[in-house]
Motif scaffolding. Structure first.
Motif, PDB file in Angstrom:
ATOM      1  N   MET A 166      15.439 -95.707 -13.587  1.00  0.00           N
ATOM      2  CA  MET A 166      13.838 -94.904 -12.821  1.00  0.00           C
ATOM      3  C   MET A 166      14.551 -94.336 -11.768  1.00  0.00           C
ATOM      4  SD  MET A 166      11.214 -97.948 -14.435  1.00  0.00           S
ATOM      5  CE  MET A 166      10.319 -97.243 -14.571  1.00  0.00           C
ATOM      6  N   ASN A 167      13.588 -93.726 -11.799  1.00  0.00           N
ATOM      7  CA  ASN A 167      12.877 -93.049 -10.091  1.00  0.00           C
ATOM      8  C   ASN A 167      12.429 -93.338  -9.068  1.00  0.00           C
ATOM      9  OD1 ASN A 167      15.068 -90.822 -10.873  1.00  0.00           O
ATOM     10  ND2 ASN A 167      13.739 -89.889 -12.106  1.00  0.00           N
ATOM     11  N   LEU A 168      12.805 -93.849  -8.041  1.00  0.00           N
ATOM     12  CA  LEU A 168      12.516 -93.973  -6.875  1.00  0.00           C
ATOM     13  C   LEU A 168      11.827 -93.527  -5.844  1.00  0.00           C
ATOM     14  CD1 LEU A 168      14.679 -96.688  -5.473  1.00  0.00           C
ATOM     15  CD2 LEU A 168      13.391 -97.714  -7.417  1.00  0.00           C
ATOM     16  N   VAL A 169      10.211 -93.679  -5.521  1.00  0.00           N
ATOM     17  CA  VAL A 169       9.710 -93.020  -4.693  1.00  0.00           C
ATOM     18  C   VAL A 169       9.761 -93.624  -3.343  1.00  0.00           C
ATOM     19  CG1 VAL A 169       7.735 -92.124  -3.949  1.00  0.00           C
ATOM     20  CG2 VAL A 169       8.007 -91.944  -5.873  1.00  0.00           C
ATOM     21  N   VAL A 170      10.370 -93.306  -1.992  1.00  0.00           N
ATOM     22  CA  VAL A 170      10.045 -94.427  -0.673  1.00  0.00           C
ATOM     23  C   VAL A 170       9.431 -93.270  -0.263  1.00  0.00           C
ATOM     24  CG1 VAL A 170      11.771 -94.805   1.467  1.00  0.00           C
ATOM     25  CG2 VAL A 170      13.070 -94.712  -1.784  1.00  0.00           C
ATOM     26  N   GLU A 171       9.029 -94.012   1.045  1.00  0.00           N
ATOM     27  CA  GLU A 171       7.517 -93.723   1.465  1.00  0.00           C
ATOM     28  C   GLU A 171       7.243 -94.213   3.049  1.00  0.00           C
ATOM     29  OE1 GLU A 171       3.921 -92.049  -0.755  1.00  0.00           O
ATOM     30  OE2 GLU A 171       4.254 -93.980  -1.325  1.00  0.00           O
ATOM     31  N   PRO A 172       7.160 -93.872   4.181  1.00  0.00           N
ATOM     32  CA  PRO A 172       7.390 -94.800   5.170  1.00  0.00           C
ATOM     33  C   PRO A 172       6.116 -95.452   4.948  1.00  0.00           C
ATOM     34  CG  PRO A 172       7.191 -92.253   5.613  1.00  0.00           C
ATOM     35  CD  PRO A 172       7.097 -92.126   4.415  1.00  0.00           C
ATOM     36  N   ASN A 173       5.898 -96.555   5.708  1.00  0.00           N
ATOM     37  CA  ASN A 173       5.097 -97.689   5.425  1.00  0.00           C
ATOM     38  C   ASN A 173       3.908 -97.804   6.351  1.00  0.00           C
ATOM     39  OD1 ASN A 173       3.346 -99.116   4.471  1.00  0.00           O
ATOM     40  ND2 ASN A 173       5.098-100.890   4.203  1.00  0.00           N
ATOM     41  N   LEU A 174       3.181 -96.661   6.519  1.00  0.00           N
ATOM     42  CA  LEU A 174       2.383 -96.444   7.784  1.00  0.00           C
ATOM     43  C   LEU A 174       0.924 -97.024   7.087  1.00  0.00           C
ATOM     44  CD1 LEU A 174       2.562 -92.480   7.773  1.00  0.00           C
ATOM     45  CD2 LEU A 174       3.592 -94.608   9.366  1.00  0.00           C
ATOM     46  N   PRO A 175       0.318 -97.965   8.068  1.00  0.00           N
ATOM     47  CA  PRO A 175      -1.011 -97.882   7.522  1.00  0.00           C
ATOM     48  C   PRO A 175      -2.187 -97.293   7.106  1.00  0.00           C
ATOM     49  CG  PRO A 175      -0.991 -98.418   9.921  1.00  0.00           C
ATOM     50  CD  PRO A 175       0.471 -97.809   9.721  1.00  0.00           C
ATOM     51  N   SER A 212       7.774-103.817   0.142  1.00  0.00           N
ATOM     52  CA  SER A 212       7.928-103.133   1.573  1.00  0.00           C
ATOM     53  C   SER A 212       9.388-103.650   1.389  1.00  0.00           C
ATOM     54  CB  SER A 212       7.551-104.466   2.607  1.00  0.00           C
ATOM     55  OG  SER A 212       5.985-103.808   2.113  1.00  0.00           O
ATOM     56  N   VAL A 213      10.688-103.057   1.864  1.00  0.00           N
ATOM     57  CA  VAL A 213      12.215-102.876   2.640  1.00  0.00           C
ATOM     58  C   VAL A 213      12.026-102.871   4.120  1.00  0.00           C
ATOM     59  CG1 VAL A 213      14.493-102.307   2.378  1.00  0.00           C
ATOM     60  CG2 VAL A 213      12.239-102.321   0.091  1.00  0.00           C
ATOM     61  N   PHE A 214      12.804-104.452   4.412  1.00  0.00           N
ATOM     62  CA  PHE A 214      12.601-104.385   5.917  1.00  0.00           C
ATOM     63  C   PHE A 214      13.689-103.970   6.446  1.00  0.00           C
ATOM     64  CE2 PHE A 214       8.780-106.733   4.961  1.00  0.00           C
ATOM     65  CZ  PHE A 214       7.746-106.090   5.892  1.00  0.00           C
ATOM     66  N   PHE A 215      13.886-103.136   7.517  1.00  0.00           N
ATOM     67  CA  PHE A 215      15.332-103.187   8.160  1.00  0.00           C
ATOM     68  C   PHE A 215      14.917-103.125   9.289  1.00  0.00           C
ATOM     69  CE2 PHE A 215      14.636-100.198   4.541  1.00  0.00           C
ATOM     70  CZ  PHE A 215      15.758 -99.673   4.351  1.00  0.00           C
ATOM     71  N   PRO A 231      11.638-105.311  13.572  1.00  0.00           N
ATOM     72  CA  PRO A 231      12.566-104.682  12.080  1.00  0.00           C
ATOM     73  C   PRO A 231      11.273-103.483  11.659  1.00  0.00           C
ATOM     74  CG  PRO A 231      10.939-106.873  12.401  1.00  0.00           C
ATOM     75  CD  PRO A 231      10.772-106.617  13.797  1.00  0.00           C
ATOM     76  N   HIS A 232      11.766-102.882  10.851  1.00  0.00           N
ATOM     77  CA  HIS A 232      10.817-101.440  10.064  1.00  0.00           C
ATOM     78  C   HIS A 232      11.085-101.514   8.866  1.00  0.00           C
ATOM     79  CE1 HIS A 232      11.322-100.059  14.441  1.00  0.00           C
ATOM     80  NE2 HIS A 232      12.895 -99.761  14.443  1.00  0.00           N
ATOM     81  N   ARG A 233      10.047-101.312   8.082  1.00  0.00           N
ATOM     82  CA  ARG A 233      10.081-100.719   6.278  1.00  0.00           C
ATOM     83  C   ARG A 233       9.563 -99.202   6.341  1.00  0.00           C
ATOM     84  NH1 ARG A 233       4.546-104.340   5.767  1.00  0.00           N
ATOM     85  NH2 ARG A 233       2.788-102.997   6.835  1.00  0.00           N
ATOM     86  N   VAL A 234       9.674 -99.635   4.366  1.00  0.00           N
ATOM     87  CA  VAL A 234       9.589 -98.517   3.983  1.00  0.00           C
ATOM     88  C   VAL A 234       8.340 -99.011   2.321  1.00  0.00           C
ATOM     89  CG1 VAL A 234      11.441 -96.745   4.847  1.00  0.00           C
ATOM     90  CG2 VAL A 234      12.405 -97.854   2.831  1.00  0.00           C
TER      91      VAL A 234
END
Length: 137
Positions: free
Chosen positions: A114-123, A91-94, A48-51
């Protein structure tokens, strides 16, 4: 839930999106029996991956935020989990290839006014734990 019978999967999938006592039902087909017997192998094959998502209405109940984010990101790939954090981010997991490119394109998209901000979930650097090797004498 496990069901069996003639055309049961088709009938169950038709219920997805219906209202049950104020709750919206989401129906997805179950994994194949092989996956149920060997979940470790399945996890290795489809990691799984996440943002990280911010900018949604944090005053809503957690379940409403989870459902809204799940619906909003479902076009990017199979959403397997949505974690709403107290910090105001989620966190949204895909599961699925090319999810990140599709999800990042949703930055600035409108969800509930509302306007979303989506970023790669990096540590973050402060989240990385450096393990030191012990030297034996």
């Amino acid at each position: 839930m496990c069901m069996s019978g003639e055309d049961v999967e088709e009938k169950a999938l038709q219920l997805s999106g219906t209202d049950v006592g104020g709750w919206t039902v989401i129906v997805k087909p179950a994994p194949l029996q092989k996956e149920l017997r060997d979940p470790q192998q399945t996890r290795k094959a489809t990691k799984p991956h996440r943002v990280r998502v911010t900018g949604y209405d944090t005053s809503l109940p957690e379940i409403d935020i989870q459902m809204a984010l799940c619906n909003h990101f479902s076009s990017c790939g199979e959403v397997t989990q949505v974690l709403v954090l107290p910090s105001g981010s989620a966190s949204v997991f895909f599961q699925g290839e090319k999810y990140l490119v599709k999800a990042l394109k949703l930055t600035g998209s409108n969800m509930g006014g509302m306007n979303l901000v989506v970023e790669p979930n990096l540590p973050r650097p402060e989240d990385i734990i450096i393990k030191r090797q012990r030297l034996s004498t």
